[in-house]
Design a protein around this motif. Sequence first.
Motif, PDB file in Angstrom:
ATOM      1  N   VAL A 199      28.397   5.814 -13.682  1.00  0.00           N
ATOM      2  CA  VAL A 199      27.909   5.519 -12.333  1.00  0.00           C
ATOM      3  C   VAL A 199      28.851   4.553 -11.614  1.00  0.00           C
ATOM      4  N   GLY A 200      29.075   3.390 -12.223  1.00  0.00           N
ATOM      5  CA  GLY A 200      29.935   2.396 -11.595  1.00  0.00           C
ATOM      6  C   GLY A 200      31.374   2.863 -11.448  1.00  0.00           C
ATOM      7  N   HIS A 201      31.898   3.514 -12.478  1.00  0.00           N
ATOM      8  CA  HIS A 201      33.286   3.989 -12.415  1.00  0.00           C
ATOM      9  C   HIS A 201      33.471   5.021 -11.301  1.00  0.00           C
ATOM     10  N   THR A 202      32.492   5.908 -11.123  1.00  0.00           N
ATOM     11  CA  THR A 202      32.609   6.945 -10.096  1.00  0.00           C
ATOM     12  C   THR A 202      32.518   6.341  -8.701  1.00  0.00           C
ATOM     13  N   LYS A 203      31.616   5.383  -8.505  1.00  0.00           N
ATOM     14  CA  LYS A 203      31.510   4.703  -7.203  1.00  0.00           C
ATOM     15  C   LYS A 203      32.826   4.019  -6.852  1.00  0.00           C
ATOM     16  N   ARG A 204      33.405   3.332  -7.845  1.00  0.00           N
ATOM     17  CA  ARG A 204      34.662   2.616  -7.631  1.00  0.00           C
ATOM     18  C   ARG A 204      35.791   3.599  -7.297  1.00  0.00           C
ATOM     19  N   LEU A 205      35.818   4.707  -8.013  1.00  0.00           N
ATOM     20  CA  LEU A 205      36.840   5.727  -7.775  1.00  0.00           C
ATOM     21  C   LEU A 205      36.734   6.280  -6.361  1.00  0.00           C
ATOM     22  N   ALA A 206      35.509   6.578  -5.927  1.00  0.00           N
ATOM     23  CA  ALA A 206      35.296   7.127  -4.582  1.00  0.00           C
ATOM     24  C   ALA A 206      35.751   6.138  -3.508  1.00  0.00           C
ATOM     25  N   ARG A 207      35.421   4.866  -3.686  1.00  0.00           N
ATOM     26  CA  ARG A 207      35.812   3.848  -2.699  1.00  0.00           C
ATOM     27  C   ARG A 207      37.328   3.732  -2.602  1.00  0.00           C
ATOM     28  N   ARG A 208      37.990   3.737  -3.744  1.00  0.00           N
ATOM     29  CA  ARG A 208      39.447   3.552  -3.742  1.00  0.00           C
ATOM     30  C   ARG A 208      40.173   4.798  -3.241  1.00  0.00           C
ATOM     31  N   VAL A 264      49.002   8.917 -20.018  1.00  0.00           N
ATOM     32  CA  VAL A 264      49.990   8.133 -20.770  1.00  0.00           C
ATOM     33  C   VAL A 264      49.895   6.648 -20.422  1.00  0.00           C
ATOM     34  N   GLU A 265      49.612   6.328 -19.151  1.00  0.00           N
ATOM     35  CA  GLU A 265      49.439   4.924 -18.768  1.00  0.00           C
ATOM     36  C   GLU A 265      48.294   4.282 -19.553  1.00  0.00           C
ATOM     37  N   ARG A 266      47.191   5.010 -19.688  1.00  0.00           N
ATOM     38  CA  ARG A 266      46.044   4.465 -20.425  1.00  0.00           C
ATOM     39  C   ARG A 266      46.371   4.299 -21.923  1.00  0.00           C
ATOM     40  N   ILE A 267      47.110   5.243 -22.469  1.00  0.00           N
ATOM     41  CA  ILE A 267      47.511   5.131 -23.875  1.00  0.00           C
ATOM     42  C   ILE A 267      48.417   3.918 -24.058  1.00  0.00           C
ATOM     43  N   LYS A 268      49.350   3.719 -23.139  1.00  0.00           N
ATOM     44  CA  LYS A 268      50.260   2.578 -23.208  1.00  0.00           C
ATOM     45  C   LYS A 268      49.492   1.254 -23.110  1.00  0.00           C
ATOM     46  N   GLU A 269      48.461   1.219 -22.264  1.00  0.00           N
ATOM     47  CA  GLU A 269      47.642   0.007 -22.143  1.00  0.00           C
ATOM     48  C   GLU A 269      46.967  -0.320 -23.474  1.00  0.00           C
ATOM     49  N   SER A 270      46.474   0.711 -24.161  1.00  0.00           N
ATOM     50  CA  SER A 270      45.825   0.503 -25.449  1.00  0.00           C
ATOM     51  C   SER A 270      46.824   0.079 -26.517  1.00  0.00           C
ATOM     52  N   LEU A 271      48.019   0.610 -26.441  1.00  0.00           N
ATOM     53  CA  LEU A 271      49.067   0.282 -27.411  1.00  0.00           C
ATOM     54  C   LEU A 271      49.590  -1.137 -27.233  1.00  0.00           C
ATOM     55  N   VAL A 322      36.509   9.986 -16.277  1.00  0.00           N
ATOM     56  CA  VAL A 322      35.792   8.749 -15.992  1.00  0.00           C
ATOM     57  C   VAL A 322      35.039   8.324 -17.255  1.00  0.00           C
ATOM     58  N   ASP A 323      35.117   7.055 -17.594  1.00  0.00           N
ATOM     59  CA  ASP A 323      34.414   6.574 -18.783  1.00  0.00           C
ATOM     60  C   ASP A 323      32.909   6.729 -18.636  1.00  0.00           C
ATOM     61  N   ASN A 324      32.254   7.024 -19.753  1.00  0.00           N
ATOM     62  CA  ASN A 324      30.825   7.312 -19.771  1.00  0.00           C
ATOM     63  C   ASN A 324      30.277   6.929 -21.140  1.00  0.00           C
ATOM     64  N   SER A 325      29.043   7.328 -21.424  1.00  0.00           N
ATOM     65  CA  SER A 325      28.440   6.942 -22.705  1.00  0.00           C
ATOM     66  C   SER A 325      29.181   7.529 -23.904  1.00  0.00           C
ATOM     67  N   GLU A 326      29.850   8.659 -23.711  1.00  0.00           N
ATOM     68  CA  GLU A 326      30.558   9.277 -24.832  1.00  0.00           C
ATOM     69  C   GLU A 326      31.868   8.563 -25.158  1.00  0.00           C
ATOM     70  N   HIS A 372      39.989   4.635 -12.168  1.00  0.00           N
ATOM     71  CA  HIS A 372      40.655   4.485 -10.867  1.00  0.00           C
ATOM     72  C   HIS A 372      42.145   4.166 -11.035  1.00  0.00           C
ATOM     73  N   ASN A 373      42.743   4.573 -12.146  1.00  0.00           N
ATOM     74  CA  ASN A 373      44.183   4.417 -12.339  1.00  0.00           C
ATOM     75  C   ASN A 373      44.933   5.010 -11.136  1.00  0.00           C
ATOM     76  N   GLN A 374      45.998   4.348 -10.714  1.00  0.00           N
ATOM     77  CA  GLN A 374      46.712   4.770  -9.509  1.00  0.00           C
ATOM     78  C   GLN A 374      47.239   6.202  -9.610  1.00  0.00           C
ATOM     79  N   TYR A 375      47.712   6.587 -10.790  1.00  0.00           N
ATOM     80  CA  TYR A 375      48.198   7.954 -10.945  1.00  0.00           C
ATOM     81  C   TYR A 375      47.059   8.973 -10.789  1.00  0.00           C
ATOM     82  N   PHE A 376      45.855   8.612 -11.248  1.00  0.00           N
ATOM     83  CA  PHE A 376      44.723   9.524 -11.079  1.00  0.00           C
ATOM     84  C   PHE A 376      44.306   9.602  -9.610  1.00  0.00           C
TER      85      PHE A 376
END
Length: 311
Positions: A69-78, A162-169, A261-265, A294-298
């Motif tokens: 819910v929150g992630h989708t709202k944020r994505l729409a706004r941006r 790849v940006e998200r993978i790099k952030e985790s790494l 978008v991140d969710n319960s899964e 809301h990653n800039q590339y997405f």
Amino acid sequence: MKKAIVLMNMGGPNNLDEVEVFLTNMFNDKYIIGVPQPIRAMIGFFITSMRKKEAKENYKALGGMSPIVGHTKRLARRLEKIVDADVFYKMRYTPPFAKDVLEHLKPYDEIYAIPMYPHYSSTTTKSSIEEFEKWAKKLGVKGKIRTLDSYYDHELYNKAIVERIKESLGYDNPEEFELIFSAHGLTQRTIDKGDPYQKHILANVECAKKELEKQGIKFKNIHTAYQSRLGPMEWIRPYMDDKLHEMKDKKVIVYPISFTVDNSETQFELDIEYKEIADEVGIKDYRVARAPNHNQYFLETLKDLFENRCA
């Protein structure tokens, strides 16, 4: 010309009272439970009754609502800040529903319905588009709608992965890690009937691998696995829990490849439930990368889909 973008996603409970609404609507979808009514309603009622208590406890652990819910709202706004259109979102199984959103879209000349599913499946993309177009027809705006089926091969989208993978790494050496692309599972029966979802997932993994290579990032090994199976039927393999059992004494990064978008899964199942398996198995380091959100590339991917790909 007045334009609107509608981001279409599965949805999740906005509060604990909506957990039953979410489960009831999902398990009454003909593309999820592929039997005719009234049998589907009976099966859906049974599954909902069995799962709602546990589901509520899971959502309690996530703050009483789905992260989607929150992630989708944020994505729409941006997204609205970088496109020449007003941006809305609608969910398949929880509010805001298609009929409610479309009521606000009657004054618009063009409506761009963009699925938040990068891989086509009857259980997600087809179900969402059909429901959206059904209500659009009832409200007399179907002729204004443009949409698309998939975009897993979009270059900017794979840059977001790849940006998200790099952030985790972080600053660690990727050659010390196993990378697992975890996708939501489907029944083997659904795939055998011609659903292209698994082909799209595997093709997406190849696209992401190419982007990793392009950026000089080399993991020890790269795997694909499937999570979230339910019931006694055969689901597409390998199962995520089986894959984790192969990772004893290893370092692992998991990327949730079927989710934009991140969710319960992602934030409960991968972060918490599979983390328990990882600890039991003896995985040295277990990390879950975030979905694009809301990653800039997405955001740039969605902008390009709106401007160039929706038909």
